[in-house]
Design an enzyme around this catalytic site. Structure first.
Site, PDB file in Angstrom:
ATOM      1  N   LYS A  78       7.279  54.151   8.156  1.00 46.21           N
ATOM      2  CA  LYS A  78       7.499  53.057   9.105  1.00 46.21           C
ATOM      3  C   LYS A  78       6.476  53.232  10.217  1.00 46.21           C
ATOM      4  CE  LYS A  78      10.675  49.764   9.783  1.00 46.21           C
ATOM      5  NZ  LYS A  78      11.454  48.983   8.825  1.00 46.21           N
ATOM      6  N   GLY A 180      21.307  32.099   7.956  1.00 48.09           N
ATOM      7  CA  GLY A 180      19.851  32.059   8.094  1.00 48.09           C
ATOM      8  C   GLY A 180      19.170  32.148   6.740  1.00 48.09           C
TER       9      GLY A 180
END
Ligand code: NAD
Length: 355
Positions: A78, A180
């Site tokens: 990450k 969403g």
């Protein structure tokens, strides 16, 4: 503040302060046993570098587990860029970040995360080929949300079969929080499979669409978590399963797309004690990363993606069973499964080197 125990098997941490643009970024490569460390780049206005390091350590470890359990030939990594995504972006900054990624020679593969758009990643990709999640080009995988939703649907089917002994979704009541990108597609899968939908969102047009297309029943945002249902599917916010909400749940199963649904790890135990089957979030929502990771394999192959996404059903069945056999929460079992997969990879790599 960062503490020594936040380094849990991390292989490498790289810090960059680009003097030209002022950008500060950190890349964490947690584990590359199974393949290059892949994971998104997050842009966030951290208060200081130590907070950014703590976050990137936690997130990169999570990616190792997620990629391993999804059956991908990828390790976990990450990156974070310290800054305000609304005011601190510049082309030069992303190019500097791209050069940083390139300098790692493919050990880290970047993608979008919170605060970073596809356009930003396209700028990064001008300096390095070690980027996935692009919208255009021969290898582009496009919107991951339909695949995330398909994986969540598979995980819900597995939970319904395991917990309620039902082969299909016909007549099942599913409460969906958040309509969403993922929540909408999930509702479509569920509706087509004959489920009854109870939904909630804070965005009225999304609610109207779910009512019009799926005949969904609407409840207020404050009520969705305590709807009487067979399955609760959190598809909006993190930390929705906590000390306050768990006692009020009226569901047999929690299985949804949202990241970090458990406010703390021990909430997995609380759910188990209440007899509620919880589908660990990073296992059930892996469809998106599976789709994006297809780019790292060269030519995008939708059949390969579909096969991996359908396997989420089997992986979750294994986790559900093991959780009951060992009387331990599903989130703990998922982490252990990830560690076992990575360890098996380590043994294979050693054997390969010795041969
Ligand atoms: P999104 O932003 O498109 O949708 C979130 C929806 O939740 C919005 O419609 C928003 O209005 C609604 N919402 C916000 N607060 C709410 C509340 N209090 N009550 C009810 N609804 C509320 O996000 P998305 O891409 O659909 O992702 C949903 C979740 O799944 C996120 O947690 C995300 O991190 C996770 N996830 C997404 C993907 C993916 O492929 N998009 C992959 C893995 C995990």
């Amino acid at each position: 503040m960062i503490e020594a125990n936040q380094f849990k098997g991390h292989e490498q941490l790289v810090y960059l302060h680009d003097k030209e643009t002022g950008m500060k970024a950190i890349i964490a490569m947690h584990d590359t046993t199974l393949g290059p460390a892949a994971g998104g780049c997050r842009m966030w206005p951290y208060d200081n570098e130590m907070d950014a390091i703590a976050d990137v350590l936690r997130l990169s470890r999570g990616m190792s587990y997620k990629n391993a359990v999804a059956g991908l030939d990828l390790g976990g990594g990450k990156s974070v860029i310290i800054g305000n995504p609304h005011s601190d972006k510049s082309e030069e900054m992303f190019r500097a970040f791209g050069r940083m990624v390139e300098s790692l020679g493919g050990k880290y593969i970047a993608a979008e995360d919170v605060g970073i758009s596809v356009e930003d990643m396209e700028t990064v990709a001008r300096e390095t080929s070690h980027v996935i999640g692009l919208s255009e080009g021969e290898h582009a995988s496009g919107d991951p949300s339909p695949f995330t939703a398909e994986g969540v649907f598979n995980g819900i089917r597995a939970a319904v079969k395991y917990k309620l002994g039902k082969e299909d979704m016909d007549g099942m009541t599913v409460a969906v929080q958040g309509l969403g990108h993922v929540g909408y597609y999930l509702c479509r899968f569920l509706h087509e499979a004959g489920a009854k939908l109870v939904v909630s969102d804070i965005h009225q047009p999304s609610i109207d669409r779910a009512v019009a297309e799926f005949g969904a029943t609407v409840v207020a945002p404050a009520e969705i978590l305590s709807v009487d249902c067979d399955v609760l599917a959190p598809c909006a916010l993190g930390a929705v399963l906590n000390d306050d909400t768990i006692p009020t749940l009226k569901t047999a199963i929690v299985a949804g797309a949202a990241n970090n649904q458990l406010a703390r790890d021990e909430h997995g135990r609380m759910l188990k004690e209440r007899g509620i089957l919880y589908a660990p979030d990073y296992v059930i929502n892996a469809g998106g990363i599976i789709n994006v990771s297809a780019e790292a394999r060269g030519k995008y192959d939708v059949d390969w993606v579909r096969e991996k996404v359908s396997n989420i059903y089997n992986t979750l069945m294994t986790i559900y069973r093991r959780s009951d056999e060992e009387n331990r929460p599903t989130n703990v079992i998922a982490d252990e499964l990830a560690e076992e997969i990575i360890e098996a990879g380590r043994v294979r790599n050693r054997a390969g080197k010795a041969a």
